[in-house]
Every structure is written in structure tokens, then in C-alpha cells.
Design a protein around this motif. Structure first.
Motif, PDB file in Angstrom:
ATOM      1  N   GLY A  56     -12.602  63.048  -7.943  1.00 52.48           N
ATOM      2  CA  GLY A  56     -12.540  63.352  -9.370  1.00 52.48           C
ATOM      3  C   GLY A  56     -13.895  63.429 -10.063  1.00 52.48           C
ATOM      4  O   GLY A  56     -13.965  63.355 -11.284  1.00 52.48           O
ATOM      5  N   LYS A  57     -14.964  63.603  -9.310  1.00 49.14           N
ATOM      6  CA  LYS A  57     -16.307  63.664  -9.909  1.00 49.14           C
ATOM      7  C   LYS A  57     -16.432  64.833 -10.883  1.00 49.14           C
ATOM      8  O   LYS A  57     -16.858  64.666 -12.032  1.00 49.14           O
ATOM      9  N   THR A  58     -16.057  66.013 -10.408  1.00 46.36           N
ATOM     10  CA  THR A  58     -16.155  67.204 -11.262  1.00 46.36           C
ATOM     11  C   THR A  58     -15.282  67.035 -12.500  1.00 46.36           C
ATOM     12  O   THR A  58     -15.714  67.299 -13.625  1.00 46.36           O
ATOM     13  N   LEU A 113     -25.414  63.739 -16.785  1.00 49.22           N
ATOM     14  CA  LEU A 113     -24.486  63.282 -15.757  1.00 49.22           C
ATOM     15  C   LEU A 113     -24.596  64.214 -14.552  1.00 49.22           C
ATOM     16  O   LEU A 113     -24.460  65.429 -14.700  1.00 49.22           O
ATOM     17  N   TYR A 114     -24.844  63.634 -13.399  1.00 47.94           N
ATOM     18  CA  TYR A 114     -24.962  64.444 -12.189  1.00 47.94           C
ATOM     19  C   TYR A 114     -23.924  63.989 -11.178  1.00 47.94           C
ATOM     20  O   TYR A 114     -23.738  62.793 -10.968  1.00 47.94           O
ATOM     21  N   GLY A 115     -23.272  64.933 -10.551  1.00 45.48           N
ATOM     22  CA  GLY A 115     -22.345  64.593  -9.473  1.00 45.48           C
ATOM     23  C   GLY A 115     -22.967  64.920  -8.135  1.00 45.48           C
ATOM     24  O   GLY A 115     -23.624  65.950  -7.977  1.00 45.48           O
ATOM     25  N   THR A 116     -22.778  64.018  -7.166  1.00 51.40           N
ATOM     26  CA  THR A 116     -23.320  64.319  -5.836  1.00 51.40           C
ATOM     27  C   THR A 116     -22.383  65.279  -5.120  1.00 51.40           C
ATOM     28  O   THR A 116     -21.168  65.183  -5.249  1.00 51.40           O
ATOM     29  N   SER A 122     -18.122  65.312 -20.864  1.00 48.59           N
ATOM     30  CA  SER A 122     -19.285  66.100 -21.301  1.00 48.59           C
ATOM     31  C   SER A 122     -19.019  66.816 -22.611  1.00 48.59           C
ATOM     32  O   SER A 122     -17.901  67.214 -22.900  1.00 48.59           O
ATOM     33  N   ASP A 123     -20.089  66.993 -23.363  1.00 51.40           N
ATOM     34  CA  ASP A 123     -19.989  67.738 -24.616  1.00 51.40           C
ATOM     35  C   ASP A 123     -20.008  69.236 -24.385  1.00 51.40           C
ATOM     36  O   ASP A 123     -19.306  69.989 -25.026  1.00 51.40           O
ATOM     37  N   THR A 124     -20.855  69.645 -23.487  1.00 49.34           N
ATOM     38  CA  THR A 124     -20.984  71.077 -23.249  1.00 49.34           C
ATOM     39  C   THR A 124     -20.204  71.431 -22.010  1.00 49.34           C
ATOM     40  O   THR A 124     -19.819  70.566 -21.238  1.00 49.34           O
ATOM     41  N   ASP A 125     -19.965  72.719 -21.825  1.00 50.58           N
ATOM     42  CA  ASP A 125     -19.303  73.124 -20.600  1.00 50.58           C
ATOM     43  C   ASP A 125     -20.159  72.702 -19.423  1.00 50.58           C
ATOM     44  O   ASP A 125     -21.366  72.872 -19.429  1.00 50.58           O
ATOM     45  N   THR A 126     -19.502  72.097 -18.464  1.00 43.94           N
ATOM     46  CA  THR A 126     -20.249  71.596 -17.323  1.00 43.94           C
ATOM     47  C   THR A 126     -20.629  72.750 -16.405  1.00 43.94           C
ATOM     48  O   THR A 126     -20.026  73.799 -16.418  1.00 43.94           O
ATOM     49  N   MET A 139     -23.288  71.252  -7.026  1.00 45.91           N
ATOM     50  CA  MET A 139     -23.666  70.053  -7.762  1.00 45.91           C
ATOM     51  C   MET A 139     -23.055  70.137  -9.153  1.00 45.91           C
ATOM     52  O   MET A 139     -23.067  71.189  -9.775  1.00 45.91           O
ATOM     53  N   ASP A 140     -22.533  69.021  -9.621  1.00 40.53           N
ATOM     54  CA  ASP A 140     -21.995  68.990 -10.981  1.00 40.53           C
ATOM     55  C   ASP A 140     -23.050  68.485 -11.932  1.00 40.53           C
ATOM     56  O   ASP A 140     -23.844  67.621 -11.585  1.00 40.53           O
ATOM     57  N   TYR A 141     -22.999  69.011 -13.120  1.00 36.72           N
ATOM     58  CA  TYR A 141     -23.927  68.542 -14.141  1.00 36.72           C
ATOM     59  C   TYR A 141     -23.242  68.607 -15.493  1.00 36.72           C
ATOM     60  O   TYR A 141     -22.557  69.579 -15.812  1.00 36.72           O
TER      61      TYR A 141
END
Ligand SMILES: Nc1nc2c(ncn2[C@@H]2O[C@H](COP(=O)(O)OP(=O)(O)O)[C@@H](O)[C@H]2O)c(=O)[nH]1
Ligand SMILES: [Mg+2]
Lengths: 179, 257
Positions: free
Chosen positions: A16-18, A66-69, A25-29, A51-53
Motif C-alpha cells: 500500500g505504499k503508492t 514522501l518517497y516510496g521505495t 499527498s496534496d498534489t497528484d503523486t 518510485m513513488d513521490y
């Protein structure tokens, strides 16, 4: 004064990271691949690591990044690059996987040095799909840790759940003893 | 809320209502002077006289016996507790449950029997279901109303044995801050309120709730934490001061509730 905070989300594929980064998040990831999953994509001879951000905008133009591995262990050299400058770790564990307790141990161990320097908060996801193991089984394993780690049932799709998890991490950082 | 001027009538009313809702759980007692015996007495209660304490005793027996138990109140109202699922089935409204939790249980006001009921949430469509820990947490808050169990030492350090499952429990103001503080650095109840600059009743209520779950540790067996000074990972400078991070959190909370 430094303006930005960086928090890393990690955990096995599908934990469920993404979704969590999206929820909070405030902005579109941004996901660096265009398919619906963020798994590795192979294009010809190059490999794209997804990578998620995401970002939370605060007052005074402060931001939490926020960063996802990326999820696959064979690309974990990326993880060491990603955690640089990180203030803390959010670990999501998918309760519906075959051995989620082992997953938790794997990630705590893998990020052990980083966690010692910072803090970690753990969210157990998809407990609606698999009700076992129970949280107290995770807790028993955490008794071996030197710290008292926040551990909650989390639905990564629910903003409030993710928010509580991230807040527990921030408050833990805030109250750690400084010598 | 962003965009609502704090002086608007709507804001004032919303604030008033929020305060009233909170009162049911945290009371309205102002901070006490710890030198006043009278004021010390006012913030104490006996959990065992309330539903909170009955639940604690009954669930302990239930877990030993491994059988569901039915709590019967003086009228048709009941609660069934299921040991394996750790769930409660409740046939009354939230406000009735609140009322029953907030008043001492009179002799004969509550009886219980072990039963063979099986947990089947679909059958009791009119009943509500609650996790056992959430029920114990909430009944403790209703009973405590911002007070503490009578034999609590206000000046003794409190540690959290472990974090409660706070995504599934009623969150009151500053719950996460107090939990983090006690998880990282034990503080007494009085120190906690002073350090976090919050009303004492918020700390007292939270203490009573974690006490009800058996997670408040005032003894010597607390985890010896090996403290390591805060440091961002390589490539980042250490934060300038202790207040650096705390400046963030209120903004974060207001945005993410
Ligand atoms: N049922 C259920 N689904 C969840 C939960 N948390 C996340 N998901 C779903 O799990 C799937 C995988 O999530 P994703 O964010 O892609 O995982 P990632 O691989 O860690 O990025 C998505 O379909 C989510 O909506 C949960 O608590 N319950
Ligand atoms: Mg993903």
C-alpha cells in the motif's frame, strides 16, 4: 532554517505504499512508470525502477516530501540512495501476504542502521482481507527492539489512518531524547 | 479550519460544540494545584466502580475460560463479549453506552453469564459491534472524564509499554503527542502537561485510557531505551533546535486531522 522534511515509505510489493502516499499527498503523486502497478518495467536493455513521490505543503512554504521505495529486493541498492537525507521511515506490511511477520523483520533489519539514526512507524495493511496474524503477534516480535515502535492497523486507502501513522512518526522524532 | 476566520459565528459555534463533545470524555476540571489536597481528590476516581472496571474483571475471566460472556444491565440492555474475535456486541445506542459508562454501577445493576453465543455480526443487524480494546478505551474515558485512578502518583514517570492501536481507538486532543512522549521518554503526569503545554485533564484522560488497556507502566520494568541523538541521514544537517520539528506538527495536524 531547513525547510523540508523527507519521509521514506517502504514495505513489500502490494502493501500500500503508492496508495498511502496518494492518500496523504496534496498534489497528484508521481509514479515513474505509467502502468497501474509500480513494479519494475523492462524496456529493451534498460530497466526503469519505479518510485513513488508525494508532497504535503505546510504553512510558510514548508513541505514534507514522501518517497516510496521500489518494491523488489533485487533493486534494493536504490533504497540506500533513496533514504539519504530521510528523517524517518514508514514501514507498511501487508497482512495478507504469506508471512507478514517475516516481512516486517526483513525490513526492520534491512533498514536497521537508518532506523537507529531516525525513527520508524509501522502500519499493518489489508487486515480486512486477512485478520491473522493479529497485531499482538507483531508486538511480540517488536519486544526485541530497543525502541518502542508505533504499530497500527492501517488501511492505506484511508487518509486518516495514514495521517495517524505519519504523525506518530513525527511526534516520536520530536520527543526523542537529545543528549 | 483553513479559510474560516476564527472570529466568525460559525467558528465559535463549531468550537463550542467540539468542546462539549470533548467534555463527555475529558470533563472540564481546570489544572490543579498539586499542593491542594482537595484539588488532588477531585481528579481521582475508582475505575472498579464503573463499567470500565467491570469489563476489566470480566474480560480477564473470559480469556481464561475462553467462552463468550453476556453482560446484562437492569433492563433489556446487554453487551456480549467474544474472546476469540476480541469483539463486543452492543444492543444500545452510543449515548446509552456513554451514560452507563459514566455513572458508577449500582449493586445489582449489572450481572453476567457465560454463554455459547457465536460471533455472527450478520445476525444481530440492529446491534452494533465494537472491538474489545476500543470498548475498554472508550468506557474508561467516559468514566474518567479527565480524572485518574485513585491510587495514581501524579509525580511518578509513566512509560507506554507499547503503542495502543490508535487508528482504531477514539483520538482526543494531543493523544499522539502524549503517546510519543511516553514511548520515548517517560514523564510524570504533571510534567507531561507542562512540557506539552496542554490541560492536565487531557493527560489524565489519556492515562486512564491506557491504564484500562494495561499499557501504562509506572514501574521499574520499563524498556531501557538506548537514546540516540536526533540526526537526519547522511547529507543533511542536524535540525537547528528541539523546537524545529515541533513547529511542524501543528500544521500537519490541522491539515491531516
Ligand atoms: N482491502 C484493502 N486493500 C488495501 C489496503 N491497503 C491498500 N490496499 C490496496 O492494496 C493494493 C496495493 O496497494 P499499492 O499501493 O499498489 O501497494 P505498493 O505496491 O506498496 O505500492 C491497492 O489496490 C490498494 O488499494 C487495505 O488495508 N485493505
Ligand atoms: Mg507501489
Amino acid at each position: 532554517m531547513k525547510k523540508d522534511l523527507k519521509i521514506i515509505f517502504t514495505g513489500p510489493v502490494g502493501a500500500g505504499k503508492t496508495t498511502a502516499i496518494n492518500a496523504i499527498s496534496d498534489t497528484d503523486t508521481v509514479s515513474t512508470n505509467e502502468s497501474s502497478t509500480d513494479e519494475l518495467r523492462y524496456r529493451k536493455n534498460t530497466t526503469t525502477v519505479a518510485m513513488d513521490y508525494g508532497i504535503i505543503n505546510m504553512m510558510d512554504s514548508k513541505r514534507v516530501h514522501l518517497y516510496g521505495t521500489p518494491g523488489q529486493e533485487r533493486f534494493d541498492f536504490m533504497w540506500d540512495i533513496l533514504i539519504q537525507g530521510g528523517m524517518g521511515l514508514v514501514l507498511l506490511v501487508d497482512n495478507a501476504r504469506p508471512d507478514p511477520l517475516e516481512d516486517m523483520q526483513f525490513f526492520l533489519q534491512r533498514f536497521g542502521d537508518f532506523i537507529q539514526r531516525t525513527r520508524v512507524a509501522i502500519g499493518v495493511t489489508r487486515m480486512d482481507i486477512s485478520t491473522t496474524p493479529r497485531l499482538n503477534e507483531y508486538q511480540s516480535l517488536l519486544n526485541d527492539q530497543t525502541r518502542n515502535i508505533p504499530l497500527f492497523e492501517v488501511d492505506a486507502r484511508v487518509r486518516q489512518d495514514v495521517s495517524i501513522l505519519v504523525q506518530s512518526l513525527l511526534h516520536s522524532l520530536d520527543h526523542q531524547k537529545r543528549e | 479550519m483553513a479559510g474560516v476566520p476564527p472570529t466568525s459565528a460559525g467558528y465559535q459555534i463549531a468550537r463550542h460544540l467540539a468542546e462539549k463533545d470533548l467534555q463527555a470524555f475529558l470533563g472540564s476540571t481546570p489544572d490543579i494545584d498539586t499542593n491542594s489536597a482537595q484539588q488532588q481528590a477531585n481528579i481521582r476516581y475508582d475505575p472498579d466502580s464503573f463499567l470500565q472496571g467491570k469489563l476489566r474483571q470480566i474480560t480477564a475471566m473470559m480469556k481464561q475460560k475462553g467462552q463468550a460472556v453476556r453482560l446484562q444491565f437492569s433492563n433489556e440492555e446487554f453487551i456480549i463479549l467474544y474472546p476469540d474475535e476480541e469483539m463486543a456486541q452492543i444492543n444500545m445506542s452510543e449515548s446509552r453506552l456513554g451514560a452507563l459508562s459514566a455513572a458508577p454501577i449500582s449493586p445489582g445493576g449489572l450481572s453476567f453469564t457465560f454463554c455459547d453465543d457465536l460471533f455472527s455480526p450478520d445476525d444481530g443487524a440492529a446491534d452494533s459491534f465494537m472491538r474489545l480494546d476500543a470498548l475498554m478505551w472508550k468506557t474508561a474515558l467516559w468514566a474518567s472524564q479527565g480524572r485518574i485512578p485513585y491510587d495514581t502518583d501524579l509525580h511518578r514517570s509513566v512509560a507506554l509499554d507499547r503503542w495502543p492501536n490508535l487508528t482504531r481507538l477514539l483520538l482526543l486532543p494531543n493523544t499522539l503527542e502524549i503517546a510519543a512522549l511516553w514511548a520515548e521518554q517517560p514523564h510524570s503526569l504533571i510534567e507531561t502537561a507542562a512540557k506539552l503545554k496542554i490541560p492536565q485533564r487531557y493527560v489524565f484522560g489519556f492515562y486512564s485510557a491506557v491504564f484500562a488497556l494495561g499499557l501504562a507502566n509506572t514501574g521499574e520494568t520499563m524498556k531501557t531505551l538506548d537514546y540516540i541523538p536526533i540526526a537526519a541521514d547522511a547529507g543533511e544537517k542536524q535540525p537547528a533546535s528541539a523546537s524545529w520539528l515541533s513547529n511542524w506538527i501543528p500544521f500537519f495536524r490541522s491539515k491531516n486531522g
